[in-house]
Motif scaffolding. Structure first.
Motif, PDB file in Angstrom:
ATOM      1  N   ASP A 142       0.831  -1.179   0.000  1.00  0.00           N
ATOM      2  CA  ASP A 142       0.000   0.000   0.000  1.00  0.00           C
ATOM      3  C   ASP A 142       0.871   1.236   0.000  1.00  0.00           C
ATOM      4  O   ASP A 142       2.076   1.193   0.169  1.00  0.00           O
ATOM      5  CB  ASP A 142      -0.930   0.020   1.213  1.00  0.00           C
ATOM      6  N   SER A 143       0.213   2.369  -0.205  1.00  0.00           N
ATOM      7  CA  SER A 143       0.948   3.624  -0.243  1.00  0.00           C
ATOM      8  C   SER A 143       1.491   3.935   1.136  1.00  0.00           C
ATOM      9  O   SER A 143       1.000   3.488   2.155  1.00  0.00           O
ATOM     10  CB  SER A 143       0.028   4.754  -0.715  1.00  0.00           C
ATOM     11  N   VAL A 193     -11.874  12.260  -5.629  1.00  0.00           N
ATOM     12  CA  VAL A 193     -10.516  12.390  -5.107  1.00  0.00           C
ATOM     13  C   VAL A 193     -10.161  11.094  -4.389  1.00  0.00           C
ATOM     14  O   VAL A 193     -10.890  10.654  -3.494  1.00  0.00           O
ATOM     15  CB  VAL A 193     -10.393  13.585  -4.147  1.00  0.00           C
ATOM     16  N   VAL A 194      -9.063  10.489  -4.790  1.00  0.00           N
ATOM     17  CA  VAL A 194      -8.589   9.246  -4.174  1.00  0.00           C
ATOM     18  C   VAL A 194      -7.315   9.559  -3.407  1.00  0.00           C
ATOM     19  O   VAL A 194      -6.299   9.947  -3.998  1.00  0.00           O
ATOM     20  CB  VAL A 194      -8.325   8.154  -5.226  1.00  0.00           C
ATOM     21  N   ILE A 195      -7.364   9.412  -2.094  1.00  0.00           N
ATOM     22  CA  ILE A 195      -6.213   9.701  -1.238  1.00  0.00           C
ATOM     23  C   ILE A 195      -5.492   8.388  -0.940  1.00  0.00           C
ATOM     24  O   ILE A 195      -6.044   7.505  -0.280  1.00  0.00           O
ATOM     25  CB  ILE A 195      -6.660  10.386   0.063  1.00  0.00           C
ATOM     26  N   GLY A 196      -4.282   8.285  -1.454  1.00  0.00           N
ATOM     27  CA  GLY A 196      -3.501   7.062  -1.300  1.00  0.00           C
ATOM     28  C   GLY A 196      -3.634   6.185  -2.530  1.00  0.00           C
ATOM     29  O   GLY A 196      -4.727   5.712  -2.834  1.00  0.00           O
ATOM     30  N   THR A 245      -7.742   5.948   1.421  1.00  0.00           N
ATOM     31  CA  THR A 245      -7.197   4.605   1.607  1.00  0.00           C
ATOM     32  C   THR A 245      -5.680   4.665   1.695  1.00  0.00           C
ATOM     33  O   THR A 245      -4.999   4.817   0.687  1.00  0.00           O
ATOM     34  CB  THR A 245      -7.624   3.668   0.461  1.00  0.00           C
ATOM     35  N   THR A 246      -5.153   4.607   2.898  1.00  0.00           N
ATOM     36  CA  THR A 246      -3.713   4.479   3.092  1.00  0.00           C
ATOM     37  C   THR A 246      -3.488   3.285   4.013  1.00  0.00           C
ATOM     38  O   THR A 246      -4.434   2.591   4.393  1.00  0.00           O
ATOM     39  CB  THR A 246      -3.099   5.750   3.715  1.00  0.00           C
ATOM     40  N   ASN A 247      -2.258   3.071   4.412  1.00  0.00           N
ATOM     41  CA  ASN A 247      -1.976   1.898   5.247  1.00  0.00           C
ATOM     42  C   ASN A 247      -1.942   2.224   6.731  1.00  0.00           C
ATOM     43  O   ASN A 247      -1.489   1.415   7.533  1.00  0.00           O
ATOM     44  CB  ASN A 247      -0.648   1.256   4.826  1.00  0.00           C
ATOM     45  N   ARG A 248      -2.434   3.434   7.112  1.00  0.00           N
ATOM     46  CA  ARG A 248      -2.455   3.804   8.533  1.00  0.00           C
ATOM     47  C   ARG A 248      -3.799   4.417   8.877  1.00  0.00           C
ATOM     48  O   ARG A 248      -4.262   5.347   8.212  1.00  0.00           O
ATOM     49  CB  ARG A 248      -1.329   4.783   8.844  1.00  0.00           C
ATOM     50  N   ASP A 249      -4.413   3.910   9.943  1.00  0.00           N
ATOM     51  CA  ASP A 249      -5.721   4.408  10.358  1.00  0.00           C
ATOM     52  C   ASP A 249      -5.658   5.850  10.856  1.00  0.00           C
ATOM     53  O   ASP A 249      -6.584   6.630  10.633  1.00  0.00           O
ATOM     54  CB  ASP A 249      -6.309   3.502  11.445  1.00  0.00           C
ATOM     55  N   ASP A 250      -4.582   6.216  11.569  1.00  0.00           N
ATOM     56  CA  ASP A 250      -4.501   7.581  12.082  1.00  0.00           C
ATOM     57  C   ASP A 250      -4.407   8.594  10.948  1.00  0.00           C
ATOM     58  O   ASP A 250      -4.998   9.677  11.011  1.00  0.00           O
ATOM     59  CB  ASP A 250      -3.321   7.727  13.044  1.00  0.00           C
ATOM     60  N   SER A 251      -3.683   8.233   9.884  1.00  0.00           N
ATOM     61  CA  SER A 251      -3.605   9.115   8.725  1.00  0.00           C
ATOM     62  C   SER A 251      -4.959   9.254   8.052  1.00  0.00           C
ATOM     63  O   SER A 251      -5.351  10.346   7.623  1.00  0.00           O
ATOM     64  CB  SER A 251      -2.586   8.573   7.718  1.00  0.00           C
ATOM     65  N   ASN A 252      -5.694   8.151   7.971  1.00  0.00           N
ATOM     66  CA  ASN A 252      -7.020   8.197   7.361  1.00  0.00           C
ATOM     67  C   ASN A 252      -7.977   9.071   8.167  1.00  0.00           C
ATOM     68  O   ASN A 252      -8.797   9.805   7.611  1.00  0.00           O
ATOM     69  CB  ASN A 252      -7.591   6.791   7.232  1.00  0.00           C
ATOM     70  N   VAL A 253      -7.893   9.001   9.499  1.00  0.00           N
ATOM     71  CA  VAL A 253      -8.757   9.829  10.345  1.00  0.00           C
ATOM     72  C   VAL A 253      -8.442  11.312  10.146  1.00  0.00           C
ATOM     73  O   VAL A 253      -9.348  12.143   9.995  1.00  0.00           O
ATOM     74  CB  VAL A 253      -8.593   9.432  11.826  1.00  0.00           C
ATOM     75  N   LEU A 254      -7.159  11.658  10.135  1.00  0.00           N
ATOM     76  CA  LEU A 254      -6.764  13.052   9.932  1.00  0.00           C
ATOM     77  C   LEU A 254      -7.219  13.558   8.569  1.00  0.00           C
ATOM     78  O   LEU A 254      -7.717  14.683   8.444  1.00  0.00           O
ATOM     79  CB  LEU A 254      -5.247  13.191  10.074  1.00  0.00           C
ATOM     80  N   ALA A 255      -7.052  12.731   7.543  1.00  0.00           N
ATOM     81  CA  ALA A 255      -7.480  13.129   6.202  1.00  0.00           C
ATOM     82  C   ALA A 255      -8.987  13.310   6.145  1.00  0.00           C
ATOM     83  O   ALA A 255      -9.500  14.253   5.513  1.00  0.00           O
ATOM     84  CB  ALA A 255      -7.020  12.095   5.180  1.00  0.00           C
ATOM     85  N   SER A 299     -19.041   6.156   4.764  1.00  0.00           N
ATOM     86  CA  SER A 299     -18.940   4.702   4.652  1.00  0.00           C
ATOM     87  C   SER A 299     -17.535   4.290   5.046  1.00  0.00           C
ATOM     88  O   SER A 299     -16.553   4.931   4.634  1.00  0.00           O
ATOM     89  CB  SER A 299     -19.243   4.254   3.211  1.00  0.00           C
ATOM     90  N   VAL A 300     -17.442   3.242   5.863  1.00  0.00           N
ATOM     91  CA  VAL A 300     -16.143   2.774   6.357  1.00  0.00           C
ATOM     92  C   VAL A 300     -15.993   1.294   6.006  1.00  0.00           C
ATOM     93  O   VAL A 300     -16.876   0.490   6.305  1.00  0.00           O
ATOM     94  CB  VAL A 300     -16.017   2.974   7.878  1.00  0.00           C
ATOM     95  N   ILE A 301     -14.884   0.973   5.388  1.00  0.00           N
ATOM     96  CA  ILE A 301     -14.587  -0.407   4.998  1.00  0.00           C
ATOM     97  C   ILE A 301     -13.440  -0.916   5.862  1.00  0.00           C
ATOM     98  O   ILE A 301     -12.371  -0.298   5.912  1.00  0.00           O
ATOM     99  CB  ILE A 301     -14.203  -0.502   3.512  1.00  0.00           C
ATOM    100  N   THR A 302     -13.660  -2.040   6.524  1.00  0.00           N
ATOM    101  CA  THR A 302     -12.619  -2.631   7.364  1.00  0.00           C
ATOM    102  C   THR A 302     -11.885  -3.702   6.568  1.00  0.00           C
ATOM    103  O   THR A 302     -12.433  -4.782   6.319  1.00  0.00           O
ATOM    104  CB  THR A 302     -13.231  -3.250   8.635  1.00  0.00           C
ATOM    105  N   SER A 303     -10.677  -3.412   6.181  1.00  0.00           N
ATOM    106  CA  SER A 303      -9.937  -4.319   5.297  1.00  0.00           C
ATOM    107  C   SER A 303      -9.548  -5.613   5.995  1.00  0.00           C
ATOM    108  O   SER A 303      -9.708  -6.708   5.444  1.00  0.00           O
ATOM    109  CB  SER A 303      -8.696  -3.609   4.753  1.00  0.00           C
TER     110      SER A 303
END
Length: 366
Positions: free
Chosen positions: A4-5, A142-145, A212-222, A255-259
């Protein structure tokens, strides 16, 4: 290559927007033209040196022209400096200068001037493309990551009829920049938790944002930053751990997807029932077998039961709420309903079934 990114907060670039190249790089053109100019210079030097007895050097008592003199003469001749200390004296050498060296001189100058103009024009064209892109970009995605999940999300959007030109990628990584450009996507390089970066991606005018990145904290901030810039945008975010779903929703994700849980369930189903696991994998794989799709209700389908339709209806969307097909609330379909169906992959997921394209949609007029 990682799955992942990288963390979106690690990018040093400050939100630079770059559009996918439609042709060769201006620096590639510059290198090609410089090599051609060197080729012309070397060819002229050889031409003069091999015929050096037909030239006279006024600064040499013997008038002899050597290799150094040939290089010097070719340089000042092609650059139109022309000091006149070395000159052709034989008739054939003068004819060669008139009909061979002179065209080479013109070509040499055109190459040098044209190269400068090409670089400037390319930069101007890029600025014009970016300005035009910003002017016409609205209701985009817009796709983040742009890691594994981001690329899969973009592929799904494109396969379902979304134009690549209406998708913008935000990622700090150089590898993501190259891959997104190779896929024909515009890229904003930078930290997606910064407002200026998201503004360059046009988040204020976006219709959807996929985080969609590989860190939950980054996703929350974004997610928090996106929601602050655009209170109405639809945000789909990925989290790695189930415990972060509630936090992601509180941050503003629709919407939240749990990978990790999704993968775990698929692994468990495949272990308990290989056939069930293969069906679930089929539903998650685009382009083969079965597809899950959402479509509008047709006029001819109003008042009918979901089970009686040609499509295999699994849910009905009414007043922005999702009901299972067996729910008593949607026993009879009504205008404005949308259907969640399972259908063959060869059919367009967003279109009515083949043979019903000319029918009116049962859109609620209220």
């Amino acid at each position: 290559m990682p799955d992942d990114s990288s963390d979106i907060t690690q990018g040093r670039a400050r939100g630079k927007l770059s559009l996918p190249d439609r042709g060769r790089s201006p620096w590639w053109e510059l290198s090609r033209r410089l090599l051609l100019a060197v080729f012309i210079l070397v060819g002229t030097v050889l031409l003069v040196y091999l015929d050096r007895d037909a030239y006279h050097d006024a600064n040499d008592p013997t008038g002899h022209v050597d290799l150094v003199d040939s290089i010097y003469y070719s340089t000042v001749t092609l650059s139109t400096t022309g000091y006149g200390d070395i000159a052709p004296v034989a008739p054939h050498a003068r004819m060669i200068n008139a009909f061979v060296v002179t065209p080479l001189r013109i070509a040499f100058l055109v190459l040098l001037i044209g190269t400068t103009l090409e670089v400037l024009a390319s930069q101007g064209r890029e600025m014009f493309r970016v300005a035009r892109w910003r002017k016409h970009m609205s209701a985009h995605v817009v796709v983040i990551g742009y890691g594994t999940k981001g690329r899969a999300a973009v592929d799904t959007l494109v396969n379902n009829g979304i134009d690549r030109e209406s998708i913008v990628v935000v990622d700090p990584g150089a590898a993501a920049l190259q891959e997104a450009h190779a896929d024909g996507l515009a890229v904003v390089t930078g930290d997606a938790t910064r407002q200026d970066v998201l503004r360059r991606a046009g988040v204020k005018d976006a219709n959807q944002v996929i985080i969609t990145t590989n860190r939950d904290d980054s996703n929350v901030l974004a997610t928090l930053t996106v929601r602050q810039l655009n209170p109405d945008v639809w945000i789909v975010a990925a989290v790695r751990e189930q415990e972060n779903v509630a936090l992601m929703r509180q941050s503003g994700a629709n919407s939240v997807i749990t990978s990790s849980d999704a993968v775990g369930r698929l692994l468990g189903l495949s272990s308990l029932s290989p056939t069930l696991g293969s069906v679930m994998e089929d539903l998650l794989t685009y382009g083969e077998g079965l597809e899950v799709a959402e479509r509008d209700l047709l006029v001819s389908e109003v008042g009918r039961q979901p089970q009686s339709l040609p499509d295999q209806v699994i849910a009905v969307v009414r007043d922005e709420k999702v009901y299972r097909y067996f729910d008593p609330v949607v026993t009879l379909l009504a205008r404005g309903d949308r259907l969640i169906v399972v259908r063959p992959a060869k059919e367009l997921p967003w279109a009515p079934r083949p043979g019903t394209h000319d029918e009116d949609l049962a859109v609620d007029d209220a």
